[in-house]
Design an enzyme around this catalytic site. Structure first.
Site, PDB file in Angstrom:
ATOM      1  N   LYS A  22       0.852  -1.208   0.000  1.00  0.00           N
ATOM      2  CA  LYS A  22       0.000   0.000   0.000  1.00  0.00           C
ATOM      3  C   LYS A  22       0.880   1.248   0.000  1.00  0.00           C
ATOM      4  CE  LYS A  22      -1.702   1.543   4.042  1.00  0.00           C
ATOM      5  NZ  LYS A  22      -1.463   2.953   4.413  1.00  0.00           N
ATOM      6  N   ASN A  23       1.893   1.281   0.883  1.00  0.00           N
ATOM      7  CA  ASN A  23       2.657   2.517   1.066  1.00  0.00           C
ATOM      8  C   ASN A  23       3.695   2.768  -0.013  1.00  0.00           C
ATOM      9  OD1 ASN A  23       1.067   2.997   3.230  1.00  0.00           O
ATOM     10  ND2 ASN A  23       2.575   2.415   4.776  1.00  0.00           N
ATOM     11  N   ARG A  92      -5.216  10.569   4.472  1.00  0.00           N
ATOM     12  CA  ARG A  92      -4.178  11.564   4.723  1.00  0.00           C
ATOM     13  C   ARG A  92      -3.129  11.535   3.628  1.00  0.00           C
ATOM     14  NH1 ARG A  92      -3.150  13.384   8.878  1.00  0.00           N
ATOM     15  NH2 ARG A  92      -0.959  13.513   8.374  1.00  0.00           N
ATOM     16  N   CYS A 116      -5.286  12.134  13.101  1.00  0.00           N
ATOM     17  CA  CYS A 116      -5.991  10.857  12.936  1.00  0.00           C
ATOM     18  C   CYS A 116      -5.861  10.124  14.263  1.00  0.00           C
ATOM     19  CB  CYS A 116      -5.414  10.070  11.761  1.00  0.00           C
ATOM     20  SG  CYS A 116      -3.902   9.223  12.144  1.00  0.00           S
ATOM     21  N   ARG A 121       0.038  14.158  13.453  1.00  0.00           N
ATOM     22  CA  ARG A 121       0.610  13.938  12.112  1.00  0.00           C
ATOM     23  C   ARG A 121       0.642  15.229  11.269  1.00  0.00           C
ATOM     24  NH1 ARG A 121      -1.577   8.411   9.793  1.00  0.00           N
ATOM     25  NH2 ARG A 121       0.322   8.584   8.538  1.00  0.00           N
ATOM     26  N   ASP A 304       4.437   0.395  12.158  1.00  0.00           N
ATOM     27  CA  ASP A 304       3.244  -0.248  11.584  1.00  0.00           C
ATOM     28  C   ASP A 304       3.127  -1.716  11.982  1.00  0.00           C
ATOM     29  OD1 ASP A 304       3.278   1.542   8.385  1.00  0.00           O
ATOM     30  OD2 ASP A 304       2.775   2.135  10.428  1.00  0.00           O
ATOM     31  N   ARG A 396      -8.696  -0.563   4.508  1.00  0.00           N
ATOM     32  CA  ARG A 396      -7.901   0.527   3.929  1.00  0.00           C
ATOM     33  C   ARG A 396      -6.507   0.025   3.560  1.00  0.00           C
ATOM     34  NH1 ARG A 396      -7.654   6.005   6.875  1.00  0.00           N
ATOM     35  NH2 ARG A 396      -6.264   6.155   5.113  1.00  0.00           N
TER      36      ARG A 396
END
Ligand code: EPZ
Length: 424
Positions: A22-23, A92, A116, A121, A304, A396
């Site tokens: 994802k990132n 975000r 969040c 952040r 994470d 997500r």
């Protein structure tokens, strides 16, 4: 809203293929703003955040379509340089369009991402860096308004190794006039892949993966053709799933070098991790040993993975201390784990976890992406049924984690949560 139901007690076994990261997919999709033409991104995970990013690109006038793991992005010119509040409030990472827009078109209007669940952040480092590159940055009505004739290369020293800050500034600098140096840059594999793909598009970047990245501006880039790297956090989550259930699972398509810090801690906890040409084989212990962990920027232990590793330590034969040094509020999973019988005491940025022999299933509430993964992991091993509510958090960042776990033998399924009964 959907919820996930888990009947715990099954030791997972079998093999699972890791999806694209994802990132990495999110910044790579934003990089398509930088060049006209037909971009192709392969191994893109089918996630809510990826779909949101494609929607944002379409709002900017870039035709982004997702299908069967491939993102087909046709950029024939951006017609709008604004990322609206409605979009940014859902993701975000939308802020990643700031760098490419200002870098290529000299203007960008992006809604300030709010805080969040895991922390405030801020994006002050992103904005400070853009100003160093010559952008005029104003904040009003909840939006960042940035403009520049053409950015000019500069030296930027980041106050901390911000991942999306490094990515935003790298994408802003690739078309700037002159050379940019980003000091104290983030070194995550996703930052490295973004730099590599930008280079294939014609950018001149050196040092990605170190704390100092040098970018020599060029005048034009060509479309991207790439395959997204495997998701090291999904892989880490599935490794913990194998460990926590005393299972035996083979993870395919994973880059173990991206998981070195996690593997070291899992082995310390008594988990058997063996690398083979087929992938990474993970065999859990009957009961893990307690291991202390402190989250750090890559290559340190990933923030994470903190919530997921805590789920494992909840069952350890002893006490472990988990320190969260990246975000100020990333212990939202603790209260929910305690409702399942975990014994955890919070002291500032530390969670003192006293291992217990058994958890019991419960109704629990997901609060953020990785916290929801932690609750699913605890449910896999708890006695009885666990219901994880607000599953949209999980979707997500994980491509059907429940389905992957079911294929490994877990008794897990989705159900539509009944709306709360209002008693009149
Ligand atoms: C990226 O977020 C990831 N998201 C996060 O993953 C990950 O947790 C985080 O990096 C840290 O590894 C994406 O890549 C899309 P940071 P990012 O900027 O870039 C402070 C997930 O679960 N900071 O590296 O937003 C910040 O408050 C998500 O997949 C500033 O103070 O994180 C934090 O304390 C969650 N000012 C620290 O730096 C800034 O301008 C690290 O944040 C920027 C950051």
């Amino acid at each position: 809203m959907q919820k996930i139901l888990i009947d715990g007690g099954v030791s997972l076994s079998g093999e699972v293929k890791i999806s694209g990261a994802k990132n990495s997919a999110l910044p790579l999709l934003m990089a398509t703003i930088l060049a006209d033409g037909e971009h192709r991104l392969h191994n893109v995970p089918d996630l809510a955040d990826v779909r949101t990013t494609c929607k944002l690109l379409r709002e900017l006038g870039v035709d982004a379509q997702m299908g069967r793991g491939v993102a087909r992005v046709t950029n024939s010119g951006v017609s709008n340089c604004e990322a609206s509040y409605d979009l940014v409030k859902t993701m975000r990472a939308s802020v990643l369009c700031l760098g490419p827009l200002i870098g290529r078109f000299g203007q960008a209007r992006v809604s300030l991402p709010g805080g969040c669940a895991i922390g405030t952040r801020p994006i002050d480092q992103h904005l400070k860096g853009l100003e160093k590159l010559g952008a005029k940055v104003q904040i009003e009505h909840g939006y960042v308004d940035a403009s520049a004739r053409r950015l000019t290369g500069a030296q930027i020293v980041l106050d901390m190794a911000t991942v999306t800050g490094t990515e935003n500034l790298m994408m802003a600098a690739v078309l700037a006039k002159g050379t940019t140096k980003i000091k104290n840059a983030a070194m995550e594999p996703e930052v490295v892949q973004l730099a590599e793909v930008l280079v294939t598009m014609g950018a001149r970047i050196r040092g990605a993966g170190s704390e100092s990245i040098e970018i020599e501006g060029v005048t034009e880039l060509k479309p991207a053709r790439c395959a997204v790297i495997p998701d090291r956090i999904e892989a880490g989550t599935l490794m913990v799933a194998a460990a926590i259930t005393n299972g035996d699972v083979l993870l395919r398509g994973v880059h173990s070098e991206h998981l070195a810090a996690l593997i070291e801690k899992l082995v310390e906890a008594g988990v058997a991790v063996a690398e083979s040409p087929d992938g990474l084989r993970v065999k859990g212990p009957a009961r893990p040993r307690p291991v202390d962990v402190t989250t750090k920027p890559y290559p340190g232990f990933a923030t994470d993975m903190q919530a997921q590793f805590m789920a494992l330590m909840v069952l350890a034969r002893g006490t472990s201390v988990i320190s969260e040094h990246i975000f100020e509020n990333r212990f939202m999973h603790v209260q929910e784990l305690k409702r399942m019988g975990a014994r955890i005491q919070l002291k500032g940025s530390q969670a003192i976890v006293r291992g217990v022999k058994q958890l019991t299933g419960a109704q629990v509430m997901a609060t953020d992406l990785r916290a929801s993964a932690s609750l699913v992991l605890a449910g896999l091993v708890a006695r009885g049924r666990t219901a994880v509510h607000r599953v949209y958090h999980l979707d997500r960042g994980y491509q059907r984690l429940d389905k992957k776990l079911r294929r490994l033998g877990a008794r897990i399924r989705r159900s539509r949560a009944r709306p709360p009964v209002t008693i009149r």
